[in-house]
Motif scaffolding. Sequence first.
Motif, PDB file in Angstrom:
ATOM      1  N   GLU A 152      -8.078   3.525  -3.093  1.00 56.16           N
ATOM      2  CA  GLU A 152      -8.273   4.814  -2.101  1.00 56.16           C
ATOM      3  C   GLU A 152      -8.795   4.749  -1.104  1.00 56.16           C
ATOM      4  O   GLU A 152     -10.027   3.628  -1.007  1.00 56.16           O
ATOM      5  CB  GLU A 152      -8.760   6.046  -2.867  1.00 56.16           C
ATOM      6  CG  GLU A 152      -8.743   7.205  -2.171  1.00 56.16           C
ATOM      7  CD  GLU A 152      -9.057   8.445  -3.258  1.00 56.16           C
ATOM      8  OE1 GLU A 152      -8.976   9.408  -2.501  1.00 56.16           O
ATOM      9  OE2 GLU A 152      -9.602   8.245  -4.226  1.00 56.16           O
ATOM     10  N   LYS A 153      -8.386   5.086   0.129  1.00 55.92           N
ATOM     11  CA  LYS A 153      -8.972   4.797   1.444  1.00 55.92           C
ATOM     12  C   LYS A 153      -8.386   5.796   2.181  1.00 55.92           C
ATOM     13  O   LYS A 153      -7.294   6.232   2.331  1.00 55.92           O
ATOM     14  CB  LYS A 153      -8.724   3.409   1.932  1.00 55.92           C
ATOM     15  CG  LYS A 153      -9.331   3.125   3.209  1.00 55.92           C
ATOM     16  CD  LYS A 153      -8.890   1.811   3.979  1.00 55.92           C
ATOM     17  CE  LYS A 153      -9.085   0.907   3.013  1.00 55.92           C
ATOM     18  NZ  LYS A 153      -8.836  -0.403   3.757  1.00 55.92           N
ATOM     19  N   SER A 154      -9.327   6.523   3.068  1.00 57.92           N
ATOM     20  CA  SER A 154      -8.882   7.568   3.972  1.00 57.92           C
ATOM     21  C   SER A 154      -9.441   6.614   5.420  1.00 57.92           C
ATOM     22  O   SER A 154     -10.509   6.457   5.734  1.00 57.92           O
ATOM     23  CB  SER A 154      -9.690   8.731   3.973  1.00 57.92           C
ATOM     24  OG  SER A 154      -9.047   9.411   2.796  1.00 57.92           O
TER      25      SER A 154
ATOM     26  N   TYR B 219       0.819  -1.367  -0.031  1.00 57.39           N
ATOM     27  CA  TYR B 219       0.079  -0.051  -0.002  1.00 57.39           C
ATOM     28  C   TYR B 219       0.856   1.229  -0.307  1.00 57.39           C
ATOM     29  O   TYR B 219       1.947   1.264   0.426  1.00 57.39           O
ATOM     30  CB  TYR B 219      -0.876  -0.056   1.193  1.00 57.39           C
ATOM     31  CG  TYR B 219      -1.823  -0.959   1.461  1.00 57.39           C
ATOM     32  CD1 TYR B 219      -3.129  -1.051   0.916  1.00 57.39           C
ATOM     33  CD2 TYR B 219      -1.586  -2.209   2.080  1.00 57.39           C
ATOM     34  CE1 TYR B 219      -3.876  -2.128   0.872  1.00 57.39           C
ATOM     35  CE2 TYR B 219      -2.305  -3.276   2.186  1.00 57.39           C
ATOM     36  CZ  TYR B 219      -3.627  -3.309   1.504  1.00 57.39           C
ATOM     37  OH  TYR B 219      -4.216  -4.203   1.651  1.00 57.39           O
TER      38      TYR B 219
ATOM     39  N   GLU C  99     -14.203   4.581   2.265  1.00 54.93           N
ATOM     40  CA  GLU C  99     -13.780   3.755   1.247  1.00 54.93           C
ATOM     41  C   GLU C  99     -14.582   4.151  -0.176  1.00 54.93           C
ATOM     42  O   GLU C  99     -15.596   3.713  -0.262  1.00 54.93           O
ATOM     43  CB  GLU C  99     -13.997   2.183   1.637  1.00 54.93           C
ATOM     44  CG  GLU C  99     -13.348   1.846   2.538  1.00 54.93           C
ATOM     45  CD  GLU C  99     -13.311   0.298   3.048  1.00 54.93           C
ATOM     46  OE1 GLU C  99     -12.533  -0.210   2.337  1.00 54.93           O
ATOM     47  OE2 GLU C  99     -13.936  -0.152   3.910  1.00 54.93           O
TER      48      GLU C  99
ATOM     49  N   ILE D 270     -13.444   5.093   8.937  1.00 54.40           N
ATOM     50  CA  ILE D 270     -12.632   4.965   7.265  1.00 54.40           C
ATOM     51  C   ILE D 270     -13.618   5.057   6.114  1.00 54.40           C
ATOM     52  O   ILE D 270     -14.919   4.642   6.178  1.00 54.40           O
ATOM     53  CB  ILE D 270     -12.433   3.265   7.724  1.00 54.40           C
ATOM     54  CG1 ILE D 270     -11.673   3.051   8.819  1.00 54.40           C
ATOM     55  CG2 ILE D 270     -11.707   2.630   6.368  1.00 54.40           C
ATOM     56  CD1 ILE D 270     -11.601   1.517   9.166  1.00 54.40           C
TER      57      ILE D 270
ATOM     58  N   HIS E 200      -4.234   8.621   4.440  1.00 49.81           N
ATOM     59  CA  HIS E 200      -4.850   8.460   3.250  1.00 49.81           C
ATOM     60  C   HIS E 200      -4.066   7.468   2.302  1.00 49.81           C
ATOM     61  O   HIS E 200      -2.983   7.695   1.934  1.00 49.81           O
ATOM     62  CB  HIS E 200      -4.666   9.764   2.770  1.00 49.81           C
ATOM     63  CG  HIS E 200      -5.545   9.942   1.422  1.00 49.81           C
ATOM     64  ND1 HIS E 200      -5.855  11.136   0.758  1.00 49.81           N
ATOM     65  CD2 HIS E 200      -5.904   9.029   0.458  1.00 49.81           C
ATOM     66  CE1 HIS E 200      -6.531  10.969  -0.361  1.00 49.81           C
ATOM     67  NE2 HIS E 200      -6.919   9.658  -0.405  1.00 49.81           N
ATOM     68  N   TYR E 201      -4.750   6.277   1.952  1.00 48.83           N
ATOM     69  CA  TYR E 201      -4.134   5.382   0.932  1.00 48.83           C
ATOM     70  C   TYR E 201      -4.237   5.613  -0.230  1.00 48.83           C
ATOM     71  O   TYR E 201      -5.462   6.113  -0.738  1.00 48.83           O
ATOM     72  CB  TYR E 201      -4.511   3.994   1.292  1.00 48.83           C
ATOM     73  CG  TYR E 201      -4.261   3.443   2.699  1.00 48.83           C
ATOM     74  CD1 TYR E 201      -3.128   2.533   2.778  1.00 48.83           C
ATOM     75  CD2 TYR E 201      -4.935   3.681   3.909  1.00 48.83           C
ATOM     76  CE1 TYR E 201      -2.989   2.036   3.991  1.00 48.83           C
ATOM     77  CE2 TYR E 201      -4.563   3.524   5.072  1.00 48.83           C
ATOM     78  CZ  TYR E 201      -3.308   2.339   5.079  1.00 48.83           C
ATOM     79  OH  TYR E 201      -2.994   1.951   6.433  1.00 48.83           O
TER      80      TYR E 201
ATOM     81  N   GLU F 189     -14.187   3.363  -3.289  1.00 51.26           N
ATOM     82  CA  GLU F 189     -14.585   2.273  -4.148  1.00 51.26           C
ATOM     83  C   GLU F 189     -15.924   1.562  -3.770  1.00 51.26           C
ATOM     84  O   GLU F 189     -16.597   1.158  -4.634  1.00 51.26           O
ATOM     85  CB  GLU F 189     -13.281   1.333  -4.297  1.00 51.26           C
ATOM     86  CG  GLU F 189     -13.279   0.541  -5.560  1.00 51.26           C
ATOM     87  CD  GLU F 189     -11.734   0.004  -5.605  1.00 51.26           C
ATOM     88  OE1 GLU F 189     -11.883  -1.306  -5.407  1.00 51.26           O
ATOM     89  OE2 GLU F 189     -11.041   0.723  -6.367  1.00 51.26           O
TER      90      GLU F 189
END
Length: 171
Positions: A63-65, A42, A77, A75, A57-58, A79
């Motif tokens: 993408e994910k915060s 990641y 998400e 969290i 923040h990925y 997507e």
Amino acid sequence: MKTLILLLAALTTLFGFTDSIRTFSADFTQQIVDDTNKTITYEGHVDATRPDKAHWHYFKPVEKSVFVIGHKVTIIEPELEQAIVKTFRDEIDLFKILANAVKLDDETYLATHKSQEFFIRIRNDIPLAISYHDAFENNVHIRFSAQKVNRSLDDTLFLPVIPTGYDILSE
């Protein structure tokens, strides 16, 4: 989710090795290696401030915060068009963790939180990496780059904004 919680605990331990760190920002690469040697990597960016705020923040592979304020984790998400909101009963007691941290060599410390061991590398008071085994016996290694400490961070960085129409799951 367990891996994420351990990651948040690990970041919390970073602040104790030097009282001079009030804020921390960095890019990160997180590798998780399972027992079959399969690796997931990641990439993202983290901002954190004392005593208890963080925003991970990925960017890759999805993408994910992840927002942390005190006992509350949110969290988001994109997507999946969902947000997970969780409140933890157990506080991560930073100073208790730090009181038990052991310096292993010039750059490496061993911190323990609830029987979980974190190996933390620090050079010149700047966090370089965190390694640990998660609850699923995966090896987790997080490397930081472009680290910045004690820069001004706007509090809005730590406030999750859940887009309209997202499913909200509470745990």
